[in-house]
Design a protein around this motif. Structure first.
Motif, short mmCIF file in Angstrom:
data_model
loop_
_atom_site.label_atom_id
_atom_site.label_comp_id
_atom_site.label_asym_id
_atom_site.label_seq_id
_atom_site.Cartn_x
_atom_site.Cartn_y
_atom_site.Cartn_z
N LEU A 201 0.86 -1.17 0.00
CA LEU A 201 0.00 0.00 0.00
C LEU A 201 0.90 1.23 0.00
CD1 LEU A 201 -2.99 0.99 0.31
CD2 LEU A 201 -2.54 1.05 2.77
N TYR A 202 0.61 2.15 -0.91
CA TYR A 202 1.44 3.34 -1.03
C TYR A 202 0.57 4.59 -0.95
CZ TYR A 202 4.68 -0.11 -2.81
OH TYR A 202 5.47 -1.22 -2.94
N ASP A 203 1.11 5.62 -0.37
CA ASP A 203 0.45 6.94 -0.36
C ASP A 203 1.01 7.70 -1.55
OD1 ASP A 203 -0.45 9.51 0.01
OD2 ASP A 203 0.04 9.56 2.15
N LEU A 204 0.30 7.63 -2.66
CA LEU A 204 0.82 8.18 -3.91
C LEU A 204 0.94 9.70 -3.89
CD1 LEU A 204 -0.95 5.87 -6.48
CD2 LEU A 204 1.39 5.73 -5.60
N THR A 205 0.20 10.37 -3.02
CA THR A 205 0.35 11.83 -2.94
C THR A 205 1.68 12.21 -2.31
OG1 THR A 205 -0.83 11.92 -0.82
CG2 THR A 205 -2.13 12.26 -2.82
N LYS A 206 2.17 11.37 -1.39
CA LYS A 206 3.45 11.65 -0.71
C LYS A 206 4.60 10.82 -1.27
CE LYS A 206 1.21 12.78 3.64
NZ LYS A 206 1.03 12.37 5.04
N ASP A 207 4.28 9.74 -1.96
CA ASP A 207 5.29 8.79 -2.42
C ASP A 207 4.96 8.30 -3.83
OD1 ASP A 207 7.33 6.89 -2.52
OD2 ASP A 207 6.24 5.43 -1.30
N PRO A 208 5.02 9.18 -4.82
CA PRO A 208 4.64 8.79 -6.19
C PRO A 208 5.54 7.71 -6.79
CG PRO A 208 5.57 10.99 -6.19
CD PRO A 208 5.43 10.57 -4.75
N ASN B 257 7.81 3.49 -0.44
CA ASN B 257 7.56 3.32 0.99
C ASN B 257 6.22 2.62 1.19
OD1 ASN B 257 7.83 3.60 3.76
ND2 ASN B 257 6.93 5.64 3.78
N ASP B 258 6.26 1.31 1.42
CA ASP B 258 5.06 0.51 1.64
C ASP B 258 4.49 0.83 3.02
OD1 ASP B 258 3.10 -1.42 1.85
OD2 ASP B 258 4.47 -3.12 1.65
N VAL B 259 3.24 1.28 3.07
CA VAL B 259 2.62 1.66 4.34
C VAL B 259 1.54 0.66 4.78
CG1 VAL B 259 3.15 4.11 4.08
CG2 VAL B 259 0.97 3.23 3.23
N ALA B 260 1.49 -0.52 4.18
CA ALA B 260 0.47 -1.51 4.51
C ALA B 260 0.54 -1.93 5.98
CB ALA B 260 0.59 -2.73 3.60
N ASP C 235 -9.20 -3.88 3.26
CA ASP C 235 -10.40 -3.41 2.57
C ASP C 235 -10.17 -3.37 1.06
OD1 ASP C 235 -13.11 -2.35 2.48
OD2 ASP C 235 -12.17 -0.44 1.96
N TYR C 236 -9.00 -2.88 0.64
CA TYR C 236 -8.70 -2.86 -0.80
C TYR C 236 -8.63 -4.27 -1.36
CZ TYR C 236 -7.72 2.17 -0.92
OH TYR C 236 -7.82 3.52 -0.88
N LEU C 237 -8.07 -5.20 -0.62
CA LEU C 237 -7.99 -6.58 -1.08
C LEU C 237 -9.39 -7.17 -1.20
CD1 LEU C 237 -6.42 -9.07 -1.92
CD2 LEU C 237 -6.26 -9.67 0.50
N ARG C 238 -10.24 -6.90 -0.23
CA ARG C 238 -11.63 -7.38 -0.29
C ARG C 238 -12.32 -6.85 -1.54
NH1 ARG C 238 -16.09 -5.07 0.47
NH2 ARG C 238 -15.17 -3.23 1.44
N GLN C 239 -12.16 -5.56 -1.81
CA GLN C 239 -12.76 -4.96 -2.99
C GLN C 239 -12.19 -5.56 -4.28
OE1 GLN C 239 -13.22 -0.62 -2.97
NE2 GLN C 239 -12.74 -0.68 -0.79
N LEU C 240 -10.89 -5.80 -4.29
CA LEU C 240 -10.25 -6.40 -5.46
C LEU C 240 -10.79 -7.80 -5.73
CD1 LEU C 240 -8.10 -6.35 -7.70
CD2 LEU C 240 -6.47 -7.20 -6.00
N LYS C 241 -10.97 -8.58 -4.67
CA LYS C 241 -11.51 -9.93 -4.83
C LYS C 241 -12.95 -9.90 -5.33
CE LYS C 241 -8.55 -12.40 -1.60
NZ LYS C 241 -8.49 -13.18 -0.36
N GLN C 242 -13.74 -8.95 -4.83
CA GLN C 242 -15.12 -8.81 -5.31
C GLN C 242 -15.13 -8.47 -6.79
OE1 GLN C 242 -16.82 -5.84 -2.69
NE2 GLN C 242 -17.81 -7.41 -1.44
N TRP C 243 -14.29 -7.53 -7.18
CA TRP C 243 -14.21 -7.14 -8.58
C TRP C 243 -13.77 -8.32 -9.43
CZ3 TRP C 243 -9.63 -6.92 -11.49
CH2 TRP C 243 -9.79 -6.41 -12.78
#
Length: 53
Positions: free
Chosen positions: A12-19, A23-26, A35-43
């Motif tokens: 997980l990256y904060d693209l506004t601060k780390d384009p 720096n992985d912030v997971a 939550d993102y993984l859950r959404q990805l699996k649903q998609w």
């Protein structure tokens, strides 16, 4: 679905601060990564699948 998420690895990256995505912030935000993984699996589950011949 193939990829790191199947192995339980989240990135997980904060693209506004780390384009440059260096720096992985997971670990600091596991709830967001999960939550993102859950959404990805649903998609992924909603995608049409090719039938094996």
């Amino acid at each position: 679905m193939e990829g790191a998420s199947e192995k339980g690895e989240f990135r997980l990256y904060d693209l506004t601060k780390d384009p440059s995505e260096s720096n992985d912030v997971a670990n600091r935000h596991p709830e967001v990564a999960e939550d993102y993984l859950r959404q990805l699996k649903q998609w992924d589950a909603s995608l049409p699948r090719k039938k094996k011949q």
